[in-house]
Motif scaffolding. Structure first.
Motif, PDB file in Angstrom:
ATOM      1  N   GLN A   1       0.843  -1.182   0.000  1.00  0.00           N
ATOM      2  CA  GLN A   1       0.000   0.000   0.000  1.00  0.00           C
ATOM      3  C   GLN A   1       0.884   1.240   0.000  1.00  0.00           C
ATOM      4  N   PRO A   2       0.317   2.415  -0.283  1.00  0.00           N
ATOM      5  CA  PRO A   2       1.142   3.630  -0.290  1.00  0.00           C
ATOM      6  C   PRO A   2       1.904   3.858   1.017  1.00  0.00           C
ATOM      7  N   GLN A   3       1.298   3.449   2.158  1.00  0.00           N
ATOM      8  CA  GLN A   3       1.975   3.681   3.439  1.00  0.00           C
ATOM      9  C   GLN A   3       3.043   2.648   3.742  1.00  0.00           C
ATOM     10  N   GLY A   4       3.112   1.578   2.957  1.00  0.00           N
ATOM     11  CA  GLY A   4       4.116   0.553   3.189  1.00  0.00           C
ATOM     12  C   GLY A   4       3.592  -0.834   2.862  1.00  0.00           C
ATOM     13  N   VAL A   5       4.279  -1.851   3.375  1.00  0.00           N
ATOM     14  CA  VAL A   5       3.870  -3.233   3.150  1.00  0.00           C
ATOM     15  C   VAL A   5       3.104  -3.712   4.383  1.00  0.00           C
ATOM     16  N   ILE A   6       1.920  -4.286   4.140  1.00  0.00           N
ATOM     17  CA  ILE A   6       1.032  -4.715   5.217  1.00  0.00           C
ATOM     18  C   ILE A   6       1.017  -6.236   5.284  1.00  0.00           C
ATOM     19  N   PHE A   7       1.247  -6.762   6.496  1.00  0.00           N
ATOM     20  CA  PHE A   7       1.188  -8.202   6.734  1.00  0.00           C
ATOM     21  C   PHE A   7       0.032  -8.472   7.696  1.00  0.00           C
ATOM     22  N   GLU A   8      -0.999  -9.118   7.207  1.00  0.00           N
ATOM     23  CA  GLU A   8      -2.126  -9.501   8.048  1.00  0.00           C
ATOM     24  C   GLU A   8      -1.976 -10.979   8.399  1.00  0.00           C
ATOM     25  N   ILE A   9      -1.888 -11.289   9.684  1.00  0.00           N
ATOM     26  CA  ILE A   9      -1.672 -12.658  10.150  1.00  0.00           C
ATOM     27  C   ILE A   9      -2.918 -13.120  10.880  1.00  0.00           C
ATOM     28  N   LYS A  10      -3.591 -14.109  10.324  1.00  0.00           N
ATOM     29  CA  LYS A  10      -4.854 -14.621  10.879  1.00  0.00           C
ATOM     30  C   LYS A  10      -4.573 -15.853  11.731  1.00  0.00           C
ATOM     31  N   THR A  11      -5.028 -15.819  12.995  1.00  0.00           N
ATOM     32  CA  THR A  11      -4.888 -16.968  13.888  1.00  0.00           C
ATOM     33  C   THR A  11      -6.270 -17.537  14.194  1.00  0.00           C
ATOM     34  N   ASN A  12      -6.305 -18.818  14.545  1.00  0.00           N
ATOM     35  CA  ASN A  12      -7.594 -19.438  14.850  1.00  0.00           C
ATOM     36  C   ASN A  12      -7.924 -19.373  16.336  1.00  0.00           C
ATOM     37  N   HIS A  13      -7.049 -18.736  17.122  1.00  0.00           N
ATOM     38  CA  HIS A  13      -7.254 -18.644  18.563  1.00  0.00           C
ATOM     39  C   HIS A  13      -6.440 -17.458  19.060  1.00  0.00           C
TER      40      HIS A  13
END
Length: 330
Positions: free
Chosen positions: A106-118
């Protein structure tokens, strides 16, 4: 300099950058740094003594300033001002805690979304070097709490003068089932589960002897590994059979099938009762056929050691879903 992620506090004292009670918060790092290039991201389960963690490792050309925000379903890490020198995509993980990692530029930088199941405590640290590594550790305590009280009896099908199915290039079922059983044992033991193998070498056992071990040990579950075999070499895919006498075992079998297929990416052959497992009484019992050894493609897959780890992880995830559901977890 932050401590190495290999040096973790003792159980119950794991630090976290986020606030309690589910509120969003952020952590700053690497102020004054030049633009960093993100070159890779990968994950692994790291078995610290007494405390396994799920690690997400972001590799870059240099340190970067970041915000880390928590949500009920994981965290989002924003590498501010960084650019991606890698393909941005959603990476499937399914390691029992981390579901997936989504990478976006994204323009503001690199986004890492980490999804956990708990929900899980987490910590961010760094490993200077080339490449520079930013490490996010997620504690797997809820898995320890769920599995440490369980008793597993794992059965490698066939053995000795009973080789089972034979693949087109002479791979024997009795050998691959032993590798499957050992891989699942290796996954469960760090969580302090009690694990018993019906056989530890190349010798035959009767069905009664296999089931009797589960009865003797008062097992929470009996799982028997096999492969499908047919003169029709076009048949392929995964099937799970269950003890029809054990309440809820059909649902457990369905979860195991779904999670196994999600890990090894083979076609579904379905779920059905296995009358031979009735010897177990009310103990949940499963016969798992991850692949068809008589299929040319799937016999080839059985020659890759990575497949056995994926099979073990898929089965583990199925148990996690089943026991989590019984405890009221989503």
């Amino acid at each position: 300099m932050p401590a190495s992620p290999d040096i973790l506090p003792e159980r119950g004292k794991f630090p976290r950058f986020n606030l309690n009670k589910g509120k969003l918060s952020s952590a700053k790092g690497g102020k004054g740094m030049t633009v960093s290039r993100i070159t890779n991201i990968w994950n692994k389960v790291h078995y610290n003594p007494g405390r396994p963690v799920s690690r997400v490792i972001v590799e870059s050309t240099s340190p970067f300033q970041f915000d880390a925000k928590e949500s009920p379903s994981g965290i989002t890490l924003i590498a501010q001002g960084a650019r991606a020198n890698m393909y941005c995509e959603t990476i499937e993980v399914y390691d029992g805690l981390i579901e997936w990692i989504r990478v976006e530029e994204q323009p503001q930088g690199v986004i890492f979304e980490i999804k956990t199941n708990h929900p899980s405590p987490w910590q961010i640290s760094s490993e200077p070097g080339i490449p520079y590594r930013t490490v996010i550790n997620f504690v797997r305590d809820h898995l320890f709490n769920l599995f440490s009280s369980k008793v597993f009896v794992i059965d490698a099908g066939h053995g000795g003068h009973d080789p089972g199915g034979r693949g087109p290039v002479d791979l024997l079922e009795k050998n691959v089932t032993m590798a499957m059983a050992t891989a699942l044992q290796d996954l469960l033991k760090p969580l302090k589960s009690q694990v018993y193998l019906t056989r530890t070498g190349d010798y035959p056992l009767s069905q009664w002897m296999r089931c009797n071990l589960a009865l003797k040990m008062n097992a929470d579950v009996f799982i028997s590994f096999h492969t499908y075999h047919s003169t029709d070499t076009s048949i392929q895919g995964t099937a799970v059979k269950y003890n029809p006498r054990a309440p809820g075992c059909d649902r457990l079998a369905q979860f195991i099938l779904e999670e196994l297929v999600r890990k090894i990416k083979r076609p579904l052959r379905g779920v059905e009762p296995d009358q031979q497992l009735r010897h177990l009484g009310f103990i949940p019992g499963l016969t798992v056929e991850p692949v068809a050894i008589s299929n040319w493609v799937e016999e080839g897959l059985l020659r890759n050691p990575t497949l056995y780890k994926k099979i073990a992880q898929g089965i583990f995830n199925g148990f996690l879903r089943f026991w989590g559901e019984k405890k009221g977890e989503k």
